[in-house]
Motif scaffolding. Structure first.
Motif, mmCIF file in Angstrom:
data_model
loop_
_atom_site.group_PDB
_atom_site.id
_atom_site.type_symbol
_atom_site.label_atom_id
_atom_site.label_comp_id
_atom_site.label_asym_id
_atom_site.label_seq_id
_atom_site.Cartn_x
_atom_site.Cartn_y
_atom_site.Cartn_z
ATOM 1 N N UNK A 74 0.815 -1.209 0.000
ATOM 2 C CA UNK A 74 0.000 0.000 0.000
ATOM 3 C C UNK A 74 0.856 1.270 0.000
ATOM 4 N N UNK A 75 2.178 1.128 0.119
ATOM 5 C CA UNK A 75 3.073 2.286 0.140
ATOM 6 C C UNK A 75 3.074 3.066 1.436
ATOM 7 N N UNK A 76 2.772 2.402 2.541
ATOM 8 C CA UNK A 76 2.708 3.088 3.838
ATOM 9 C C UNK A 76 4.081 3.248 4.496
ATOM 10 N N UNK A 77 4.995 2.360 4.219
ATOM 11 C CA UNK A 77 6.353 2.468 4.764
ATOM 12 C C UNK A 77 6.526 2.003 6.193
ATOM 13 N N UNK A 78 5.617 1.192 6.702
ATOM 14 C CA UNK A 78 5.767 0.680 8.076
ATOM 15 C C UNK A 78 6.800 -0.446 8.084
ATOM 16 N N UNK A 79 7.652 -0.437 9.098
ATOM 17 C CA UNK A 79 8.619 -1.512 9.290
ATOM 18 C C UNK A 79 8.781 -1.755 10.783
ATOM 19 N N UNK A 80 8.845 -3.010 11.141
ATOM 20 C CA UNK A 80 9.122 -3.360 12.531
ATOM 21 C C UNK A 80 10.619 -3.404 12.734
ATOM 22 N N UNK A 81 11.064 -2.955 13.897
ATOM 23 C CA UNK A 81 12.478 -3.003 14.231
ATOM 24 C C UNK A 81 12.837 -4.435 14.548
ATOM 25 N N UNK A 82 13.860 -4.957 13.881
ATOM 26 C CA UNK A 82 14.324 -6.324 14.124
ATOM 27 C C UNK A 82 15.290 -6.308 15.294
#
Length: 121
Positions: free
Chosen positions: A112-120
């Motif tokens: 969707x192009x939201x750019x969410x990422x979880x920190x690994x």
């Protein structure tokens, strides 16, 4: 023969120890579950899942630590203590499921192009 039995028992007990949360693989969760959410809703869901995942990881890591302590006592002092290791169970399954949800949210966010990422960790 007795040594072989003791070694086999120790191997069995060691394999029954609970895993650390960072070694548990994610279960598959389809990103299609999250595709109907807006970017803001995905961010809210990401915060919720992340919080639940941290709590589940804490429970799992505590179990892993307890199993390691029981195993150490069993090997060094009292081998029947090895029967009290709990191994992986519902908390490990919960960690795997939540990791899968986090991956699915990231996938939906990327599509969707939201750019969410979880920190690994």
């Amino acid at each position: 023969m007795k040594k072989l039995i003791v070694i086999a028992a120790l191997c069995g007990a060691l394999s029954a120890c609970a895993s650390k949360s960072d070694t548990i693989a994610a279960s598959y969760v389809s990103s299609s579950l999250y595709m109907n959410l807006s970017c803001q809703q995905l961010a809210e869901e990401a915060r919720s899942v992340s919080s639940r995942a941290a709590a589940a990881a804490g429970v799992q890591d505590k179990k892993a630590g307890q199993d390691a302590a029981v195993t150490a006592v069993g090997i060094v002092l009292f081998w029947p203590a090895l029967f009290f290791t709990k191994g992986d169970g519902a908390s490990a399954a919960e960690v795997a499921r939540l990791k899968g949800e986090m991956q699915a949210i990231e996938d939906a966010s990327r599509k969707k192009g939201c750019g969410l990422k979880f920190q690994k960790s």
